[in-house]
Design a protein around this motif. Structure first.
Motif, PDB file in Angstrom:
ATOM      1  N   THR A   1     -45.121 -61.592 -88.625  1.00 57.49           N
ATOM      2  CA  THR A   1     -46.668 -61.210 -88.146  1.00 57.49           C
ATOM      3  C   THR A   1     -47.013 -61.467 -86.801  1.00 57.49           C
ATOM      4  O   THR A   1     -46.203 -62.043 -86.011  1.00 57.49           O
ATOM      5  CB  THR A   1     -47.489 -62.370 -89.076  1.00 57.49           C
ATOM      6  OG1 THR A   1     -48.643 -61.946 -89.009  1.00 57.49           O
ATOM      7  CG2 THR A   1     -47.172 -63.702 -88.511  1.00 57.49           C
ATOM      8  N   MET A   2     -47.974 -61.038 -86.423  1.00 51.76           N
ATOM      9  CA  MET A   2     -48.347 -60.827 -85.051  1.00 51.76           C
ATOM     10  C   MET A   2     -47.553 -60.481 -84.136  1.00 51.76           C
ATOM     11  O   MET A   2     -47.623 -60.720 -82.862  1.00 51.76           O
ATOM     12  CB  MET A   2     -48.960 -62.243 -84.559  1.00 51.76           C
ATOM     13  CG  MET A   2     -50.164 -63.072 -85.476  1.00 51.76           C
ATOM     14  SD  MET A   2     -51.663 -61.722 -85.982  1.00 51.76           S
ATOM     15  CE  MET A   2     -52.183 -61.824 -84.090  1.00 51.76           C
ATOM     16  N   TYR A   3     -47.155 -59.381 -84.562  1.00 51.05           N
ATOM     17  CA  TYR A   3     -46.236 -58.585 -83.663  1.00 51.05           C
ATOM     18  C   TYR A   3     -46.971 -57.317 -83.103  1.00 51.05           C
ATOM     19  O   TYR A   3     -47.965 -56.905 -83.582  1.00 51.05           O
ATOM     20  CB  TYR A   3     -44.747 -58.037 -84.425  1.00 51.05           C
ATOM     21  CG  TYR A   3     -44.963 -57.209 -85.359  1.00 51.05           C
ATOM     22  CD1 TYR A   3     -45.084 -55.829 -85.176  1.00 51.05           C
ATOM     23  CD2 TYR A   3     -44.971 -57.923 -86.783  1.00 51.05           C
ATOM     24  CE1 TYR A   3     -45.372 -55.185 -86.616  1.00 51.05           C
ATOM     25  CE2 TYR A   3     -45.347 -56.939 -87.828  1.00 51.05           C
ATOM     26  CZ  TYR A   3     -45.525 -55.502 -87.693  1.00 51.05           C
ATOM     27  OH  TYR A   3     -45.584 -54.962 -88.822  1.00 51.05           O
ATOM     28  N   GLY A   4     -46.646 -56.997 -81.979  1.00 50.06           N
ATOM     29  CA  GLY A   4     -47.231 -55.444 -81.512  1.00 50.06           C
ATOM     30  C   GLY A   4     -46.812 -55.349 -79.911  1.00 50.06           C
ATOM     31  O   GLY A   4     -45.666 -55.777 -79.512  1.00 50.06           O
ATOM     32  N   GLY A   5     -47.854 -55.079 -79.266  1.00 44.77           N
ATOM     33  CA  GLY A   5     -47.742 -54.926 -77.632  1.00 44.77           C
ATOM     34  C   GLY A   5     -48.958 -54.769 -76.778  1.00 44.77           C
ATOM     35  O   GLY A   5     -49.914 -54.536 -77.783  1.00 44.77           O
TER      36      GLY A   5
ATOM     37  N   ARG B   1     -34.959 -62.607 -84.423  1.00 43.65           N
ATOM     38  CA  ARG B   1     -34.757 -63.548 -85.093  1.00 43.65           C
ATOM     39  C   ARG B   1     -34.747 -63.418 -86.677  1.00 43.65           C
ATOM     40  O   ARG B   1     -33.975 -63.889 -87.520  1.00 43.65           O
ATOM     41  CB  ARG B   1     -35.850 -64.727 -84.987  1.00 43.65           C
ATOM     42  CG  ARG B   1     -35.810 -66.024 -85.772  1.00 43.65           C
ATOM     43  CD  ARG B   1     -37.206 -66.667 -85.419  1.00 43.65           C
ATOM     44  NE  ARG B   1     -38.491 -66.026 -86.343  1.00 43.65           N
ATOM     45  CZ  ARG B   1     -39.441 -66.235 -86.270  1.00 43.65           C
ATOM     46  NH1 ARG B   1     -39.696 -67.008 -85.463  1.00 43.65           N
ATOM     47  NH2 ARG B   1     -40.070 -65.824 -87.239  1.00 43.65           N
ATOM     48  N   GLU B   2     -35.449 -62.284 -86.956  1.00 42.05           N
ATOM     49  CA  GLU B   2     -35.560 -61.934 -88.327  1.00 42.05           C
ATOM     50  C   GLU B   2     -34.504 -60.940 -88.752  1.00 42.05           C
ATOM     51  O   GLU B   2     -34.813 -60.236 -89.665  1.00 42.05           O
ATOM     52  CB  GLU B   2     -37.034 -61.379 -88.613  1.00 42.05           C
ATOM     53  CG  GLU B   2     -37.869 -62.599 -88.401  1.00 42.05           C
ATOM     54  CD  GLU B   2     -37.931 -63.497 -89.477  1.00 42.05           C
ATOM     55  OE1 GLU B   2     -37.409 -63.429 -90.517  1.00 42.05           O
ATOM     56  OE2 GLU B   2     -38.126 -64.766 -89.159  1.00 42.05           O
TER      57      GLU B   2
ATOM     58  N   SER C   1     -36.412 -52.332 -84.925  1.00 37.84           N
ATOM     59  CA  SER C   1     -37.716 -52.429 -84.530  1.00 37.84           C
ATOM     60  C   SER C   1     -37.750 -52.796 -82.981  1.00 37.84           C
ATOM     61  O   SER C   1     -39.012 -52.986 -82.401  1.00 37.84           O
ATOM     62  CB  SER C   1     -38.654 -53.567 -85.201  1.00 37.84           C
ATOM     63  OG  SER C   1     -38.674 -52.896 -86.515  1.00 37.84           O
ATOM     64  N   LEU C   2     -36.736 -53.007 -82.252  1.00 39.43           N
ATOM     65  CA  LEU C   2     -36.787 -53.636 -81.149  1.00 39.43           C
ATOM     66  C   LEU C   2     -37.290 -52.443 -79.928  1.00 39.43           C
ATOM     67  O   LEU C   2     -37.654 -53.086 -78.760  1.00 39.43           O
ATOM     68  CB  LEU C   2     -35.358 -54.175 -80.728  1.00 39.43           C
ATOM     69  CG  LEU C   2     -34.752 -54.930 -81.344  1.00 39.43           C
ATOM     70  CD1 LEU C   2     -33.481 -55.438 -80.761  1.00 39.43           C
ATOM     71  CD2 LEU C   2     -35.469 -56.339 -81.315  1.00 39.43           C
TER      72      LEU C   2
ATOM     73  N   SER D   1     -42.442 -59.790 -79.525  1.00 44.17           N
ATOM     74  CA  SER D   1     -42.196 -59.513 -80.715  1.00 44.17           C
ATOM     75  C   SER D   1     -40.767 -59.034 -80.886  1.00 44.17           C
ATOM     76  O   SER D   1     -40.143 -59.164 -81.866  1.00 44.17           O
ATOM     77  CB  SER D   1     -42.988 -57.858 -80.995  1.00 44.17           C
ATOM     78  OG  SER D   1     -44.420 -58.162 -80.667  1.00 44.17           O
ATOM     79  N   ILE D   2     -39.966 -58.603 -79.661  1.00 38.04           N
ATOM     80  CA  ILE D   2     -38.702 -58.393 -79.378  1.00 38.04           C
ATOM     81  C   ILE D   2     -37.899 -59.835 -79.972  1.00 38.04           C
ATOM     82  O   ILE D   2     -37.158 -59.750 -80.768  1.00 38.04           O
ATOM     83  CB  ILE D   2     -38.226 -58.041 -78.352  1.00 38.04           C
ATOM     84  CG1 ILE D   2     -38.495 -56.511 -78.006  1.00 38.04           C
ATOM     85  CG2 ILE D   2     -36.680 -58.082 -78.098  1.00 38.04           C
ATOM     86  CD1 ILE D   2     -38.487 -56.029 -76.454  1.00 38.04           C
TER      87      ILE D   2
END
Length: 212
Positions: A124-128, A153-154, A159-160, A147-148
């Motif tokens: 959650t709370m990923y983006g740019g 980690r997950e 998605s990198l 986010s990277i």
């Protein structure tokens, strides 16, 4: 006399053109203009559909989706993304909210993902943040370092190199619409794109999970 008149008229015209303001120039900041355009939809909800053809999103096809401008203030616009889910008791997945924030450096897009009890998802709370001025109707948000780190980690290595893209036209324009899009710099075949028809309002849905 005719020559003197023509010369005088030409000189007057030249002077007028030098002193007249340039009404064609646009000195407004593109991100301010984008923010104003996005804000024109505040409080509204619109139905949409997936318009991309990526097979990885096949299970999204044919489902009802709604975007609701659920929060708007001077710094934050939160757009709740609701998707039909027949496995849910009320028939909807209300786990996602797109959060656009004004920062000192530009604009930021984050994805607030929650469970139905309101607790944050592990991702959650990923983006740019925006990397350039963009335009009054479109902004790109390349994935940020936080986010990277989260994706790594997950185990979400695909998605990198995410780049999120928002398009919007004003609510009172001839073709009012809103688009959310995802692409990846390391995968030119990846395209997820949803388009919302903002010419027709729908009833605002209940709040997204974990949000008021």
């Amino acid at each position: 006399m005719g020559v003197r008149f023509c010369v005088g008229a030409a000189l007057a015209l030249a002077l007028a053109s030098c002193s007249a303001p340039d009404t064609q120039s646009d000195t407004s900041d593109p991100q301010d203009a984008f923010w104003d355009t996005l804000s024109s939809h505040c409080g509204n909800a619109y139905a949409g559909e997936i318009v991309s053809e990526d097979e990885r999103d096949a299970d999204w096809k044919g489902r009802d989706i709604v975007a609701h401008w659920a929060q708007c203030d001077e710094r934050v616009i939160a757009i709740a993304f609701h998707m039909e889910d027949p496995e849910r008791e009320d028939g909807w997945d209300r786990s996602r909210t797109w959060v656009v924030t004004r920062t000192d450096a530009g604009l930021r897009l984050k994805h607030d993902h929650r469970h139905d009890d309101g607790e944050p998802d592990a991702v959650t709370m990923y983006g740019g943040d925006t990397a350039d001025d963009g335009s009054a109707t479109a902004q790109d948000f390349p994935v940020d370092q936080a986010s990277i780190t989260l994706f790594t980690r997950e185990g979400l290595d695909a998605s990198l190199t995410n780049v999120w893209h928002l398009e919007v036209t004003a609510a009172d324009s001839e073709d009012p619409h809103f688009v959310y899009q995802l692409t990846r710099r390391n995968d030119p075949t990846r395209l997820f794109r949803v388009r919302f028809d903002a010419s027709k309002k729908v009833e605002p849905p209940p709040p997204a999970w974990g949000r008021k």
